[in-house]
Design a protein around this motif. Structure first.
Motif, short mmCIF file in Angstrom:
data_model
loop_
_atom_site.label_atom_id
_atom_site.label_comp_id
_atom_site.label_asym_id
_atom_site.label_seq_id
_atom_site.Cartn_x
_atom_site.Cartn_y
_atom_site.Cartn_z
N LEU A 121 0.70 -1.14 0.20
CA LEU A 121 0.12 0.03 0.12
C LEU A 121 0.98 1.16 0.05
CD1 LEU A 121 -2.89 -0.87 2.18
CD2 LEU A 121 -2.96 -0.35 -0.06
N PRO A 122 1.83 1.47 0.68
CA PRO A 122 2.67 2.47 0.71
C PRO A 122 3.35 2.96 -0.54
CG PRO A 122 3.38 1.20 2.80
CD PRO A 122 2.24 0.63 1.82
N ARG A 181 1.78 1.96 -3.32
CA ARG A 181 0.71 1.82 -4.08
C ARG A 181 0.97 0.87 -5.49
NH1 ARG A 181 -3.00 5.52 -3.42
NH2 ARG A 181 -3.84 6.01 -5.20
N PRO A 233 -2.97 1.61 -9.01
CA PRO A 233 -3.98 2.09 -8.70
C PRO A 233 -4.97 2.21 -9.86
CG PRO A 233 -2.42 3.30 -7.31
CD PRO A 233 -1.53 2.32 -8.26
N PHE A 246 -7.58 -0.40 -10.83
CA PHE A 246 -8.63 -0.62 -9.91
C PHE A 246 -9.72 -1.23 -10.46
CE2 PHE A 246 -12.47 0.85 -7.81
CZ PHE A 246 -12.43 0.08 -6.34
N LEU A 286 -9.88 -4.84 -10.18
CA LEU A 286 -9.99 -5.11 -8.86
C LEU A 286 -11.76 -5.08 -8.81
CD1 LEU A 286 -9.34 -5.60 -5.84
CD2 LEU A 286 -9.30 -3.45 -5.29
N LEU A 345 -14.01 -8.29 -7.92
CA LEU A 345 -15.32 -8.27 -6.94
C LEU A 345 -16.42 -8.53 -7.36
CD1 LEU A 345 -14.20 -5.17 -4.49
CD2 LEU A 345 -13.70 -7.62 -4.31
N TRP A 393 1.88 1.29 12.44
CA TRP A 393 0.73 0.81 11.80
C TRP A 393 0.82 -0.91 11.66
CZ3 TRP A 393 -2.38 4.27 12.08
CH2 TRP A 393 -2.08 5.47 12.19
N GLU A 394 1.95 -1.36 11.58
CA GLU A 394 2.11 -2.68 11.83
C GLU A 394 1.74 -3.39 13.05
OE1 GLU A 394 6.01 -2.85 8.81
OE2 GLU A 394 6.37 -2.73 10.74
N PHE A 407 -0.33 -1.96 15.13
CA PHE A 407 -1.86 -1.57 15.28
C PHE A 407 -2.45 -2.55 14.60
CE2 PHE A 407 -5.66 0.05 13.18
CZ PHE A 407 -6.37 0.16 14.25
N PHE A 445 -4.98 -5.33 15.96
CA PHE A 445 -6.33 -5.18 15.58
C PHE A 445 -6.80 -6.69 15.03
CE2 PHE A 445 -9.65 -4.20 12.71
CZ PHE A 445 -10.49 -3.56 13.53
N TYR A 463 -26.34 -11.61 13.33
CA TYR A 463 -26.67 -10.13 13.48
C TYR A 463 -25.64 -9.53 12.78
CZ TYR A 463 -29.02 -11.65 17.63
OH TYR A 463 -30.00 -12.31 18.56
N MET A 464 -24.71 -9.93 12.28
CA MET A 464 -23.64 -8.67 11.33
C MET A 464 -23.37 -9.13 9.99
SD MET A 464 -20.79 -8.73 14.28
CE MET A 464 -19.59 -7.55 13.63
N ARG A 520 0.00 25.56 -15.84
CA ARG A 520 -1.18 26.26 -15.31
C ARG A 520 -0.66 27.67 -15.44
NH1 ARG A 520 -2.33 23.33 -9.81
NH2 ARG A 520 -2.66 21.37 -10.80
N TRP A 564 -21.11 -1.09 12.98
CA TRP A 564 -20.84 -2.30 11.99
C TRP A 564 -21.27 -1.70 10.61
CZ3 TRP A 564 -17.78 -5.60 10.93
CH2 TRP A 564 -17.86 -6.73 10.19
N PHE A 599 -9.14 5.69 -2.33
CA PHE A 599 -7.66 5.74 -2.59
C PHE A 599 -7.18 4.95 -3.67
CE2 PHE A 599 -8.01 6.90 2.10
CZ PHE A 599 -7.64 8.28 1.79
N ALA A 600 -8.12 4.25 -4.35
CA ALA A 600 -7.58 3.65 -5.46
C ALA A 600 -7.34 4.70 -6.62
CB ALA A 600 -8.53 2.58 -5.96
N ARG A 651 1.85 8.39 3.47
CA ARG A 651 0.70 7.60 2.76
C ARG A 651 -0.13 6.70 3.56
NH1 ARG A 651 3.58 5.92 -2.74
NH2 ARG A 651 2.54 7.69 -3.90
N LYS A 652 0.48 6.21 4.60
CA LYS A 652 0.01 5.33 5.83
C LYS A 652 -0.92 6.10 6.44
CE LYS A 652 3.51 1.74 5.75
NZ LYS A 652 4.47 1.00 7.00
N TYR A 690 -3.94 7.11 4.47
CA TYR A 690 -4.95 6.08 4.58
C TYR A 690 -5.61 5.74 5.69
CZ TYR A 690 -2.37 4.15 0.34
OH TYR A 690 -1.70 4.00 -0.84
#
Lengths: 476, 96
Positions: A74-75, A77, A88, A91, A94, A98, A200-201, A203, A207, A226-227, A372, B22, B36-37, B56-57, B60
């Motif tokens: 991601l960093p 891209r 990107p 996309f 992607l 999906l 972030w790693e 986290f 998580f 429920y979810m 410009r 949720w 972000f794409a 970037r991180k 995001y």
């Protein structure tokens, strides 16, 4: 309306009733203690668990062409998936992927019911593994129930601690693997041990690990109830020819206990001996004999349990079985029906289209930004110049040298500095491009022109349109 | 308040919170992906807040939590607008 449909209708009504009370209260659910069971479908589930979790835990360690085979960077891209690199700008692919996944889910659901839920959903798969661990540490259903009711003695503490210890280890490994899809996993492994993780790693590791522990250890079937959005709309894909898990009411009722070897016909009983094994093994805690319910995740545990009981009683198997509503009513079941045909045609077309598009994808991209500061500049000799900032992205796996040319106005020229633009694999360069044209050929103040960036070997070429500005025609 | 009703109230608050957080989590995830794409957080920062140091991180993450907050606000409004109407309907039924 068939019995099963009636039942489903009743289920929906109950759901409505529950929803109308949602604001004030929900029924407080009792904890479900699924009994362990062996059998055909449980073996299949075990196989699915090993295959899917094996893929999950091992894939990040696979190397392909000297790079982690699947790395979603991601960093930077960039997404690396085996030999392919996606940007990107891709996309679109992607999104297509999906859509293909969603359609496949509809297709499978229409044919075979909720096999996704029972065999492939991460929630079910991890819950299954967490249940195995619970089984090893706390014992089977009756022992677990007794342990939970009992006081906090030494045994309970040891068993609960070992359960949570293994759960947390597995959850942490799961979180680590998850992060390993986004950052090179070998370096990540080293950094975990040297306590050198980025914020972030750290986290995401905690998580995702925490989510695994909570979802598979505690929430379990409540996530499905429920979810999960899919659990709510999957019945829209069902029809009378969809495979469902069903209790053969005509054969089983009236249910009742009896001695082994007793003749049910004499006692006026059906084949169901009311042993409630099907209820005890159910991970969502429902009674399949009440008909099709949206809580049912189609795991087949009740089928395996009932088959064992039928074997013991000397009755034929299949009192609870995978079947369709039509079969239950003695009507023929059709596999090829309009719904299935439409889904499969759409799926095939999308898959073929996506594969072709990926294969034919030009691995370069051009973005044009007009300067410009000034729309245009008048040069000596009656020529007009427009300056553009052109971004060229080399998406291929090799370095390339590109040249820029222009068309769209008579005698238009394109100049870059340097003339030949060298760009390494996966790199991007901003190139200033000057387009020049004789003022006399411009009949309007603005004209569309085409810029073409071509690789020197001639294999890659991208053309983009941009606006060329000139002075308002003063000559007239 | 009896133990049972206290548990029930706590559980209903939890469900309420779940109904807000949720669905907004799910939609925020999709929104973040699509956004972000198409937009590089680095470029966005450069164009709008050139003095800030946002990698970037962090970009995001900020983006995701912003989407989540907005979606959660919408969910919360839905839940809130729904509940008095239902109470009023219940009251109406009792009167008639």
């Amino acid at each position: 309306m068939s019995e099963a449909r009636n039942r489903r209708g009743r289920g929906a009504k109950q759901e409505d009733a529950a929803a109308s009370e949602a604001v004030s209260m929900y029924q407080s659910r009792e904890k479900v203690y699924p009994r362990g069971i062996k059998g055909r479908f449980q073996s299949l589930r075990k196989f699915a668990v090993f295959a899917l979790l094996g893929l999950y835990y091992l894939l990040p360690w696979v190397t392909w062409n000297g790079r982690q085979a699947i790395l979603l960077d991601l960093p930077a891209r960039e997404f690396h998936i085996f030999g392919l690199t996606f940007w990107p700008q891709d996309f679109f692919f992607l999104a297509l992927l999906l859509i293909i996944c969603a359609l496949s889910l509809f297709f499978v659901t229409a044919l075979a019911g909720r096999v996704w839920c029972g065999y492939a959903c991460p929630q079910t798969v991890w819950t299954e593994v967490f249940l195995w661990i619970e089984h090893w540490t706390e014992g089977d259903r009756p022992r677990r129930m007794k342990l939970d009711r009992g006081p906090w003695n030494r045994e309970k503490i040891v068993r609960k601690f070992s359960k949570h210890g293994i759960w947390i280890l597995l959850a942490a490994w799961t979180g680590f693997t998850f992060v390993g899809f986004f950052t090179p996993i070998r370096e990540l492994g080293v950094r975990v041990f040297t306590l050198d993780l980025g914020p972030w790693e750290t986290f995401w590791l905690i998580f995702y690990g925490f989510a695994t522990w909570g979802n598979a250890g505690f929430m379990r079937e409540n996530v499905c109830l429920y979810m999960c959005p899919y659990a709510r709309f999957q019945s829209a894909m069902f029809d009378r020819d969809t495979l469902i898990i069903s209790y053969d009411e005509a054969r089983g009722e009236p249910r009742g206990p009896r001695k082994r070897g007793a003749d049910p016909a004499e006692l006026g009983l059906g084949d169901c001996i009311d042993c409630t094994m099907c209820v005890q093994v159910c991970p969502t805690g429902i009674d399949i004999r009440d008909g099709l319910q949206y809580e049912c995740i189609a795991c087949g545990a009740c089928i395996d349990a009932c088959d064992q009981v039928m074997d013991k009683m000397g009755y034929p198997r299949g009192l609870i079985r995978y079947t369709t509503e039509n079969t239950l009513e003695g009507k023929p079941t059709r596999i090829f029906r309009p719904r299935v045909i439409v889904y499969s045609v759409l799926l095939l077309a999308l898959i073929a289209g996506t594969l072709t598009a990926v294969a034919m994808r030009t691995p370069m991209r051009v973005d044009i930004l007009p300067d410009r500061n000034a729309l245009y500049r008048e040069l000596d000799g009656g020529r007009i110049e427009n300056v553009y900032d052109v971004k060229v992205l080399n998406m291929s796996q090799q370095a390339h040298t590109y040249t820029v040319s222009a068309s769209g106005l008579p005698g238009i020229t394109a100049d870059t500095d340097p003339d030949r633009i060298e760009i390494a694999a996966g790199e991007q360069r901003n190139v200033p491009v000057r387009l020049r044209v004789d003022a006399s050929v411009m009949s309007t103040p603005g004209t569309d022109v085409e810029l073409t960036v071509t690789s020197e070997d001639g294999t890659l070429s991208v053309t983009e349109t941009t606006r060329f500005h000139g002075p308002y025609n003063r000559g007239e | 308040m009896s133990d049972a009703s206290a548990t029930q109230a706590a559980s209903s608050r939890l469900r309420w919170l779940g109904a807000i957080l949720w669905p907004s989590f799910l939609t925020a995830g999709v929104a973040t992906m699509v956004f972000f794409a198409n937009v590089d957080p680095e470029t966005l920062r450069y164009e709008t807040l050139p003095d800030w140091e946002i990698g970037r991180k962090l970009g995001y993450t900020l983006g995701f939590f912003m989407f989540w907050a907005v979606c959660a606000a919408s969910s919360a409004l839905s839940v809130w607008l729904f509940s008095p109407a239902r109470r009023a309907a219940k009251a109406g039924r009792k009167e008639s």
